[in-house]
Design a protein around this motif. Sequence first.
Motif, short mmCIF file in Angstrom:
data_model
loop_
_atom_site.label_atom_id
_atom_site.label_comp_id
_atom_site.label_asym_id
_atom_site.label_seq_id
_atom_site.Cartn_x
_atom_site.Cartn_y
_atom_site.Cartn_z
N ILE A 38 0.85 -1.21 0.00
CA ILE A 38 0.00 0.00 0.00
C ILE A 38 0.88 1.25 0.00
O ILE A 38 0.59 2.24 -0.68
N ALA A 39 1.97 1.20 0.74
CA ALA A 39 2.88 2.36 0.81
C ALA A 39 4.32 1.91 0.63
O ALA A 39 5.14 1.99 1.56
N PRO A 40 4.66 1.42 -0.59
CA PRO A 40 6.03 0.93 -0.80
C PRO A 40 7.06 2.04 -0.69
O PRO A 40 8.25 1.77 -0.46
N ASN A 41 6.60 3.27 -0.80
CA ASN A 41 7.52 4.41 -0.66
C ASN A 41 7.96 4.61 0.78
O ASN A 41 8.97 5.24 1.06
N MET A 42 7.19 4.01 1.71
CA MET A 42 7.51 4.19 3.13
C MET A 42 8.07 2.91 3.78
O MET A 42 8.85 2.98 4.71
N PHE A 43 7.57 1.76 3.31
CA PHE A 43 7.94 0.50 3.98
C PHE A 43 8.47 -0.53 2.98
O PHE A 43 8.05 -0.55 1.83
N GLY A 44 9.34 -1.39 3.48
CA GLY A 44 9.89 -2.45 2.64
C GLY A 44 8.90 -3.60 2.48
O GLY A 44 7.91 -3.69 3.20
N LEU A 45 9.21 -4.45 1.52
CA LEU A 45 8.33 -5.61 1.28
C LEU A 45 9.18 -6.88 1.31
O LEU A 45 9.66 -7.33 0.28
N PRO A 46 9.39 -7.44 2.54
CA PRO A 46 10.26 -8.62 2.62
C PRO A 46 9.62 -9.86 1.99
O PRO A 46 8.46 -10.16 2.26
N LEU A 47 10.39 -10.52 1.15
CA LEU A 47 9.91 -11.74 0.48
C LEU A 47 9.54 -12.80 1.53
O LEU A 47 8.59 -13.56 1.36
N GLU A 48 10.32 -12.77 2.61
CA GLU A 48 10.12 -13.73 3.70
C GLU A 48 8.67 -13.69 4.22
O GLU A 48 8.08 -14.73 4.55
N ALA A 49 8.08 -12.49 4.24
CA ALA A 49 6.71 -12.36 4.74
C ALA A 49 5.74 -13.10 3.82
O ALA A 49 4.79 -13.76 4.28
N PHE A 50 5.96 -12.98 2.51
CA PHE A 50 5.11 -13.69 1.54
C PHE A 50 5.21 -15.20 1.76
O PHE A 50 4.21 -15.92 1.74
N VAL A 51 6.46 -15.65 1.96
CA VAL A 51 6.68 -17.09 2.15
C VAL A 51 5.96 -17.57 3.41
O VAL A 51 5.24 -18.59 3.40
N THR A 52 6.10 -16.79 4.51
CA THR A 52 5.44 -17.17 5.76
C THR A 52 3.93 -17.30 5.55
O THR A 52 3.29 -18.26 5.99
N LEU A 53 3.37 -16.31 4.84
CA LEU A 53 1.92 -16.33 4.63
C LEU A 53 1.50 -17.53 3.78
O LEU A 53 0.49 -18.17 4.05
N CYS A 54 2.29 -17.80 2.74
CA CYS A 54 1.95 -18.94 1.87
C CYS A 54 1.94 -20.24 2.67
O CYS A 54 1.04 -21.07 2.52
N VAL A 55 2.94 -20.37 3.55
CA VAL A 55 3.02 -21.60 4.36
C VAL A 55 1.77 -21.72 5.24
O VAL A 55 1.11 -22.76 5.29
N TRP A 56 1.42 -20.61 5.93
CA TRP A 56 0.24 -20.64 6.81
C TRP A 56 -1.04 -20.87 6.02
O TRP A 56 -1.96 -21.55 6.48
N CYS A 57 -1.10 -20.28 4.85
CA CYS A 57 -2.29 -20.44 4.00
C CYS A 57 -2.47 -21.91 3.62
O CYS A 57 -3.57 -22.45 3.71
N VAL A 58 -1.37 -22.53 3.22
CA VAL A 58 -1.43 -23.94 2.82
C VAL A 58 -1.81 -24.82 4.01
O VAL A 58 -2.65 -25.72 3.90
N ILE A 59 -1.21 -24.51 5.17
CA ILE A 59 -1.54 -25.30 6.38
C ILE A 59 -3.04 -25.15 6.70
O ILE A 59 -3.75 -26.13 6.90
N GLY A 60 -3.50 -23.89 6.73
CA GLY A 60 -4.92 -23.63 7.06
C GLY A 60 -5.85 -24.33 6.08
O GLY A 60 -6.81 -25.00 6.48
N PHE A 61 -5.53 -24.20 4.80
CA PHE A 61 -6.39 -24.80 3.78
C PHE A 61 -6.36 -26.33 3.88
O PHE A 61 -7.40 -26.99 3.82
N GLY A 62 -5.16 -26.86 4.09
CA GLY A 62 -5.00 -28.32 4.18
C GLY A 62 -5.78 -28.90 5.34
O GLY A 62 -6.49 -29.89 5.19
N VAL A 63 -5.65 -28.24 6.51
CA VAL A 63 -6.37 -28.73 7.70
C VAL A 63 -7.87 -28.66 7.46
O VAL A 63 -8.62 -29.60 7.76
#
Lengths: 244, 320
Positions: free
Chosen positions: A210-235
């Motif tokens: 939303i504000a890339p001019n102010m904050f960074g976008l760590p790839l690690e955060a995307f990976v963390t979310l994908c993992v949780w998303c897959v776990i949640g969906f799988g369960v």
Amino acid sequence: MQLLRSYRLLVTWQALRKKNYLPLMLAVQTLFTLGIVLGYPLLFPTLDRTAIYLIATGAPAISMLSVGLVALPQTIGEQKTEGSLAYMRSLPVPRLAYLAADLTVWLAIVIPGVVLGVLVGAWRFGLDLQVSPLVVPAVLLVALTSACIGYAIASLLPYMLTVIITQAIVVFVFMFSPLTFLPDKLPGWFEVIHRILPIQAMGQVTRGTIAPNMFGLPLEAFVTLCVWCVIGFGVTYAAMTRRG
Amino acid sequence: MLLQIEELTKVYRTGTRANDGINLAIDEGEVFGLLGHNGAGKTTLVNQVVGLLRPTSGSIRIDGRDMVADPSLARRLCSFQAQSQVPIDGLTPRQAIDLLGQLRGASKSEVKVRRTRLMEALDLEEWIDVDASRLSGGVKRLVAFAMAAVVPGRVVMLDEPTNDVDPVRRRLLWRQVRTLADHGAAVLLVTHNVIEAERSVDRLAILDEGRVIAEGTPAGLKGRLGAALRLELVMDPDATDVPTSPFGLSAVPVGNRVMVGVPTDAAGQAVAWAESLERAGLVEEFTLGPATLEDVYVALVGGADAGSAEGREVFDATAA
């Protein structure tokens, strides 16, 4: 083909079921996001510019979490108790189609209010949001991950326990999660926990797009979310297909 | 047989044995009733057929195919009206029935024809475009039936379809249940409404504590009762003892009434006995009439609170 046909028909069904509440939920979601964006500066009038940016870009994540981890699991819990979830599971459709259709309708409910809330917040404080095109997958991923985790909680736990746990989650998200403040405000051990949990990552990907001019976008955060998303969906999927 | 259930046992994790070695076979074109008290194991049985529950042991076959191994096939071959209300608030009956019909694989135009016929047959046209949240419980129940019947599976399972439905539309519903069977479906009807079942089913099984305790046609089961007549005594509220039947048959208390089996040749004797009880102030009033399936049910399962070992003994003795 059967999957797509079932998905389309089930989206219609679920959307019609929720249509009476749709305007209300849209209004509540918008007010929820706005309440955070406009309310924090009233509580703390001396907030600096960075803090206001943090609040305005963290509020969408809080809003999506509140639906995915509270409203959704409580609704699913009710459906389990009254037997309507069992009825839907008895339909001659792939369970994947049912789950995908239900999640689609939940996302459709949560996202418009979030967008509206951000826009009004930006206008109110004159924020310079240079929104990245990555905001679309980011918001979808955050909303979907919250919904999947919420669904998993409701699928696994009895209704009353679901209600209690989701209430506890609300407190944790609001008070002890680095969404409207930076993680360095937390004790070290708490920071570690938040590196594993998906909440901080949700804040990072929303504010980073939303504000890339102010904050960074760590790839690690995307990976963390994908993992949780897959776990949640799988369960959830396992619980949906499991015969008692 | 289209639906074949063999030695079906379901033990929940709590240890409750909800179904205990059930054997049932239902043919196409047949309306089969499953009767029993609340908690007798009826819903557990249908939930296993439709693939919501996994049997602990035993087999369920439709057209020779194993439904326990392939629950998704079971859902396609069975249409199901659940005991709970269907989640259709926000939808109109037209939308709900059309969606279900299409989900069962029929085309939009085909579903429209079938839905129009069903709504007409159930006299539901005035509600066709009313939001289900504004429908009465009975009308909702009929819509749920229409959802199960619009594009029926080979097996149609109806769990208490007449709950809350008015008497006139109940008749219309029963006619449609028969139509389903006439078109080749095997209809499994779950109910605790014995009187309605007597008129509507071809064969039935009575379930008690997870076991089939009797099975046959309504007439066959009544024949096994050993009494063609039924004497119903309405007991005086102050009377504490259940009178002993002078006919060697069961006297089963059901609430403030006592049901007594009476052989045809003892009708006069029964009336005289009942009159003497009335004179003694034990009985407020009595009626003598032909035995019904309810009498069979009461003899086997007892009143609302207790089973009837005595009745079951008489029944078993007659059957033997």
